[in-house]
Design a protein around this motif. Structure first.
Motif, PDB file in Angstrom:
ATOM      1  N   ASN A 169       0.811  -1.212   0.000  1.00  0.00           N
ATOM      2  CA  ASN A 169       0.000   0.000   0.000  1.00  0.00           C
ATOM      3  C   ASN A 169       0.849   1.268   0.000  1.00  0.00           C
ATOM      4  N   GLU A 170       1.942   1.257   0.739  1.00  0.00           N
ATOM      5  CA  GLU A 170       2.769   2.463   0.812  1.00  0.00           C
ATOM      6  C   GLU A 170       3.372   2.802  -0.541  1.00  0.00           C
ATOM      7  N   ASP A 171       3.877   1.802  -1.226  1.00  0.00           N
ATOM      8  CA  ASP A 171       4.439   1.994  -2.561  1.00  0.00           C
ATOM      9  C   ASP A 171       3.369   2.479  -3.531  1.00  0.00           C
ATOM     10  N   ALA A 172       2.186   1.887  -3.454  1.00  0.00           N
ATOM     11  CA  ALA A 172       1.095   2.245  -4.364  1.00  0.00           C
ATOM     12  C   ALA A 172       0.656   3.691  -4.173  1.00  0.00           C
ATOM     13  N   VAL A 173       0.461   4.087  -2.917  1.00  0.00           N
ATOM     14  CA  VAL A 173       0.000   5.447  -2.635  1.00  0.00           C
ATOM     15  C   VAL A 173       1.070   6.459  -3.016  1.00  0.00           C
ATOM     16  N   TYR A 174       2.327   6.105  -2.858  1.00  0.00           N
ATOM     17  CA  TYR A 174       3.414   7.001  -3.285  1.00  0.00           C
ATOM     18  C   TYR A 174       3.318   7.283  -4.784  1.00  0.00           C
ATOM     19  N   LYS A 175       3.003   6.264  -5.566  1.00  0.00           N
ATOM     20  CA  LYS A 175       2.879   6.452  -7.011  1.00  0.00           C
ATOM     21  C   LYS A 175       1.719   7.371  -7.362  1.00  0.00           C
ATOM     22  N   VAL A 176       0.622   7.252  -6.614  1.00  0.00           N
ATOM     23  CA  VAL A 176      -0.531   8.133  -6.833  1.00  0.00           C
ATOM     24  C   VAL A 176      -0.162   9.583  -6.551  1.00  0.00           C
ATOM     25  N   LEU A 177       0.405   9.827  -5.386  1.00  0.00           N
ATOM     26  CA  LEU A 177       0.714  11.197  -4.983  1.00  0.00           C
ATOM     27  C   LEU A 177       1.815  11.805  -5.841  1.00  0.00           C
ATOM     28  N   ARG A 201      -6.812   1.202   6.407  1.00  0.00           N
ATOM     29  CA  ARG A 201      -5.971   1.881   7.393  1.00  0.00           C
ATOM     30  C   ARG A 201      -4.561   2.104   6.863  1.00  0.00           C
ATOM     31  N   LEU A 202      -4.006   1.091   6.206  1.00  0.00           N
ATOM     32  CA  LEU A 202      -2.653   1.215   5.670  1.00  0.00           C
ATOM     33  C   LEU A 202      -2.577   2.279   4.578  1.00  0.00           C
ATOM     34  N   ARG A 203      -3.632   2.404   3.774  1.00  0.00           N
ATOM     35  CA  ARG A 203      -3.634   3.443   2.729  1.00  0.00           C
ATOM     36  C   ARG A 203      -3.743   4.834   3.335  1.00  0.00           C
ATOM     37  N   ARG A 204      -4.518   4.939   4.395  1.00  0.00           N
ATOM     38  CA  ARG A 204      -4.621   6.240   5.070  1.00  0.00           C
ATOM     39  C   ARG A 204      -3.266   6.632   5.666  1.00  0.00           C
ATOM     40  N   GLU A 205      -2.618   5.693   6.345  1.00  0.00           N
ATOM     41  CA  GLU A 205      -1.301   5.976   6.903  1.00  0.00           C
ATOM     42  C   GLU A 205      -0.300   6.321   5.802  1.00  0.00           C
ATOM     43  N   ALA A 206      -0.384   5.598   4.690  1.00  0.00           N
ATOM     44  CA  ALA A 206       0.527   5.836   3.566  1.00  0.00           C
ATOM     45  C   ALA A 206       0.300   7.212   2.949  1.00  0.00           C
ATOM     46  N   PHE A 207      -0.944   7.667   2.945  1.00  0.00           N
ATOM     47  CA  PHE A 207      -1.243   8.997   2.391  1.00  0.00           C
ATOM     48  C   PHE A 207      -0.490  10.067   3.173  1.00  0.00           C
ATOM     49  N   PHE A 208      -0.630  10.056   4.489  1.00  0.00           N
ATOM     50  CA  PHE A 208       0.028  11.085   5.303  1.00  0.00           C
ATOM     51  C   PHE A 208       1.551  10.957   5.239  1.00  0.00           C
ATOM     52  N   LYS A 209       2.043   9.731   5.273  1.00  0.00           N
ATOM     53  CA  LYS A 209       3.486   9.512   5.242  1.00  0.00           C
ATOM     54  C   LYS A 209       4.096   9.984   3.932  1.00  0.00           C
ATOM     55  N   ASN A 210       3.432   9.672   2.820  1.00  0.00           N
ATOM     56  CA  ASN A 210       3.978  10.036   1.520  1.00  0.00           C
ATOM     57  C   ASN A 210       3.769  11.509   1.177  1.00  0.00           C
ATOM     58  N   THR A 296      -8.192   6.474 -13.764  1.00  0.00           N
ATOM     59  CA  THR A 296      -6.801   6.173 -13.433  1.00  0.00           C
ATOM     60  C   THR A 296      -6.802   5.485 -12.073  1.00  0.00           C
ATOM     61  N   THR A 297      -6.048   4.401 -11.951  1.00  0.00           N
ATOM     62  CA  THR A 297      -6.166   3.606 -10.734  1.00  0.00           C
ATOM     63  C   THR A 297      -4.923   2.759 -10.507  1.00  0.00           C
ATOM     64  N   ILE A 298      -4.810   2.241  -9.313  1.00  0.00           N
ATOM     65  CA  ILE A 298      -3.702   1.360  -8.950  1.00  0.00           C
ATOM     66  C   ILE A 298      -4.078  -0.086  -9.279  1.00  0.00           C
ATOM     67  N   ASP A 299      -3.155  -0.784  -9.903  1.00  0.00           N
ATOM     68  CA  ASP A 299      -3.367  -2.202 -10.217  1.00  0.00           C
ATOM     69  C   ASP A 299      -2.326  -3.039  -9.474  1.00  0.00           C
ATOM     70  N   VAL A 300      -2.826  -4.011  -8.719  1.00  0.00           N
ATOM     71  CA  VAL A 300      -1.965  -4.999  -8.062  1.00  0.00           C
ATOM     72  C   VAL A 300      -2.410  -6.368  -8.547  1.00  0.00           C
ATOM     73  N   SER A 301      -1.470  -7.220  -8.912  1.00  0.00           N
ATOM     74  CA  SER A 301      -1.821  -8.536  -9.442  1.00  0.00           C
ATOM     75  C   SER A 301      -2.394  -9.427  -8.342  1.00  0.00           C
ATOM     76  N   VAL A 326       6.217 -15.657   7.313  1.00  0.00           N
ATOM     77  CA  VAL A 326       6.577 -15.093   6.006  1.00  0.00           C
ATOM     78  C   VAL A 326       5.588 -13.978   5.688  1.00  0.00           C
ATOM     79  N   LYS A 327       6.115 -12.806   5.364  1.00  0.00           N
ATOM     80  CA  LYS A 327       5.259 -11.650   5.073  1.00  0.00           C
ATOM     81  C   LYS A 327       5.719 -11.018   3.764  1.00  0.00           C
ATOM     82  N   ILE A 328       4.852 -11.100   2.767  1.00  0.00           N
ATOM     83  CA  ILE A 328       5.211 -10.641   1.427  1.00  0.00           C
ATOM     84  C   ILE A 328       4.275  -9.514   0.996  1.00  0.00           C
ATOM     85  N   LEU A 329       4.856  -8.445   0.457  1.00  0.00           N
ATOM     86  CA  LEU A 329       4.093  -7.348  -0.119  1.00  0.00           C
ATOM     87  C   LEU A 329       4.343  -7.301  -1.620  1.00  0.00           C
ATOM     88  N   VAL A 330       3.287  -7.317  -2.388  1.00  0.00           N
ATOM     89  CA  VAL A 330       3.380  -7.314  -3.851  1.00  0.00           C
ATOM     90  C   VAL A 330       3.243  -5.878  -4.355  1.00  0.00           C
TER      91      VAL A 330
END
Length: 361
Positions: A169-177, A201-210, A296-301, A326-330
């Motif tokens: 989510n953090e990477d995705a929101v960074y691309k939007v902003l 929640r993670l997208r909201r946090e990512a918005f403020f952080k980014n 325009t939108t975010i695409d995650v596989s 194991v924790k993986i973020l795509v």
């Protein structure tokens, strides 16, 4: 002393006076281990009657994995996201078939998590993949505590000892902003949702952080909160507009469904998209490509997430020893269409009266 069936390489290591890593190297015939050390390890193995579990790359015939499609409240796991869930299942099914597993899908709608847990007790399955979109931390602990190899998708907790595959989510929101910033926008708004899900929640946090990362100022008045369903987002946005809401130059919407409802309300209020307000969503649902203007939108596989979930689950099932979480973020891609780029989309006369179509029944 432990029973033979419960012995681990840590027990062998303790008996032989070496590290678990050394025991693993000896048992797998790897590494430059001295003859004396190798002999001590093998002697410990023999004296304790330890039988290593053979590693494998695929399942035994007839083994089953169960996917739990859990909709606790249905605000996000619902008919509007049926394609989203189908993509997860497609990715899981392809990888399960490749590894000789049978994948079964079991749905729970509006039922307590205790019912989900009870359904797993004694079930003839090898492992579980759980849709975690609407699950709380307590829900995840309950399912994880059943002792079955389990992977959770579409949710993520940094400090919870469980296996997760989710979108970054953090990477995705960074691309939007970043895209909004490249267009010269300074007043960037965010359409959040008060529905409690981890990814929201993670997208909201990512918005403020980014926003801070990009040196952009946040105007609290530009942070809106609406329901997560299409109708709910539409009605909540209408209510906000009726109060004389001073709109930002552009908005990032928490997901596409929210964006659809938001856009409909704006257009009914006489706001042109993207000439008056630019919008970017998240999820790349099929309608985002066909609506006018395209969103325009975010695409995650989602297929990749499903594929990785089965891969991790197979490793857990095959492992001879307890494995660390194991924790993986795509990662995500920003799919550029017309909804965010002012001056590029010119509606024809026949399009002037069109609004965003409501998601199909």
């Amino acid at each position: 002393m432990k029973k033979p069936g419960k012995l681990t390489i840590r027990d062998i290591a303790e008996a032989a006076g070496v590290s678990p890593a050394t025991v693993s190297l000896v048992l797998n015939g790897k590494g430059e281990i001295s003859g004396v050390t190798r002999a001590r390890v093998l002697e410990a193995v023999a004296s304790l009657n330890y039988v290593p579990r053979a590693a494998r790359s695929s399942a035994e015939p007839g083994e089953t994995l169960r996917f739990l499609k859990i909709a606790k409240h249905g605000h996000t796991v619902n008919r509007d996201h049926s394609v989203f869930i189908s993509d997860y299942i497609d990715g899981m099914s392809a990888e399960a078939t490749r590894r000789n597993y049978t994948l079964e899908v079991v749905s729970f709608e509006g039922q307590p998590i205790s019912t989900v847990a009870e359904s797993l007790a004694g079930a003839p399955i090898s492992g579980v993949i759980a849709l975690g979109t609407e699950l709380t931390e307590a829900d995840i602990r309950l399912i994880q505590g059943l002792g079955l190899p389990t992977v959770f998708i579409d949710t993520f907790y940094d400090v919870l000892d469980a296996n997760f595959v989710d979108m970054n989510n953090e990477d995705a929101v960074y691309k939007v902003l970043s895209r909004f910033q490249q267009q010269g926008f300074q007043r960037i708004g965010f359409v959040a949702s008060h529905v409690d899900t981890t990814n929201f929640r993670l997208r909201r946090e990512a918005f403020f952080k980014n926003m801070a990362r990009l040196g952009l100022s946040v105007n609290e008045a530009d942070i809106l909160s609406v329901e997560s369903t299409y109708d709910g987002a539409y009605l909540d946005t209408r209510a906000l507009l009726s109060t004389g809401l001073d709109l930002a130059e552009c908005y990032f919407c928490t997901n596409d469904i929210i964006a659809y409802g938001f856009i409909r309300a704006l257009r009914e209020h006489g706001v042109a998209i993207p000439d008056d307000v630019s919008i970017i969503g998240f999820d790349n649902l099929p309608q985002s490509a066909t609506m006018e203007p395209g969103l325009t939108t975010i695409d995650v596989s989602k297929r990749k997430i499903g594929n990785l979930a089965v891969t991790i689950l197979n490793d857990l099932i095959a492992a001879a020893e307890p494995q660390p979480p194991v924790k993986i973020l795509v990662g995500a891609d920003l799919v550029l269409r017309a909804s965010h780029e002012r001056g590029l989309w010119k509606p024809t006369r026949s399009r002037l009266q069109k609004t965003v179509r409501q998601p199909a029944e």
